[in-house]
Structures are given as structure tokens and as C-alpha cells.
Design an enzyme around this catalytic site. Sequence first.
Site, short mmCIF file in Angstrom:
data_model
loop_
_atom_site.label_atom_id
_atom_site.label_comp_id
_atom_site.label_asym_id
_atom_site.label_seq_id
_atom_site.Cartn_x
_atom_site.Cartn_y
_atom_site.Cartn_z
N LYS A 171 0.88 -1.17 0.00
CA LYS A 171 0.00 0.00 0.00
C LYS A 171 0.92 1.21 0.00
O LYS A 171 1.80 1.32 0.85
CB LYS A 171 -0.88 -0.02 1.25
CG LYS A 171 -1.87 1.10 1.33
CD LYS A 171 -2.79 0.92 2.53
CE LYS A 171 -3.85 1.98 2.57
NZ LYS A 171 -4.80 1.74 3.66
N ASP A 179 -14.45 3.00 9.10
CA ASP A 179 -14.73 2.77 7.68
C ASP A 179 -15.07 1.30 7.42
O ASP A 179 -14.61 0.72 6.44
CB ASP A 179 -13.54 3.23 6.84
CG ASP A 179 -13.91 3.45 5.37
OD1 ASP A 179 -15.11 3.55 5.06
OD2 ASP A 179 -12.98 3.51 4.54
#
Length: 178
Positions: free
Chosen positions: A12, A117
Amino acid sequence: RQPGQEEPIVLKKILASFDSDDEFVEMFLDEARVGMQLEHPNIGRFLDAGEERGRYFIAMEWVNGVTLAKLVRRARKSGGIPPVMAGEIVRAIADALHYAHTSRDENGDLMGLIHRDVSPHNIMIGYDGTVKLLDFGIAKAMGAAHITAAGVVKGKFAYMAPEQCEGETIDFRSDIFA
């Protein structure tokens, strides 16, 4: 793949356009610090984090599968996700959230972690049946360096608890609502 390892990993990275945004970099590094402390079978493992040639990265375990969002879209064509499978997915994510919410740091202090989230886009379903909660990028932790300004809303509105949508103070129950 990491040098000398056979298993694939995920890197990432911060998009180049955000590399010079100190607030964004701080949030990214907070995600790495928090994630490296989490070790649960239903949370995507953080393996390493750092900076290479001016680019920040987080190395994470590879989950060979699809997001829950994609699984739901595909399953709609054939009558939906079977109830037993749906129940197992919910159980696994509830276990992951309970672990995250009750996690303690290296000093034994409660981290006060809130994911913020939880959504089908951040849940991976492995082709082997593995269920993993991912992306602690906007997670809130008591010891985080980055503090979200009052009234700023982070997450996906479709999955937010009402108090989160309104920018009010939230706690672990917002994740459970999602």
C-alpha cells in the site's frame, strides 16, 4: 514478494501527489503504527512499513479473493449470499472489531481504536473462505499522532452511524452499526 519469501504481499503506497502532504503522511504512518500492533485471524496482517526512495509504503498480507462488495454484486445474480455464509462473514468481522476495540498497546494501555470505515469495500473474502477486515487508514486511536478536526467526517456515508454522519463524537458502537 518479500526477498526470500514465496508468499505474495500487498504494498500500500501513498499516491505521489500526496507524498508532500504532511497531514496525509502522518495519517498513513498512524495506520502503519496501529496496524503493526494488531494480530487477529480476521484482520489483514501488517507486515512492514517504511519509506523507500522518498515513497512511503505499508506491506500487508495478500488475501487471494474478492471484496465483500464484489461478492454481494455477484451473488445478487443468483439469489444472494446464503444465510449461513452471511452469518459467518458477520461473525468474523464482529470478532475482528471486538479485538480491535479491546486491543492494548505495548504498554498494556487500551488503544481506543475505532475503525470508522467498516464497509463491504474493506472486507476481503478469500477464495478459501477466509474473512479479513482491511484498511485502518482512517481509524481513530487514542495515541495517534494525527487528530481529526472537530466536525470532520471520515468514512463512507452509506455505512455510518448517525452520530458519525453528523461529525459528533463516536465510539466503538459506530463500527458495530456499520
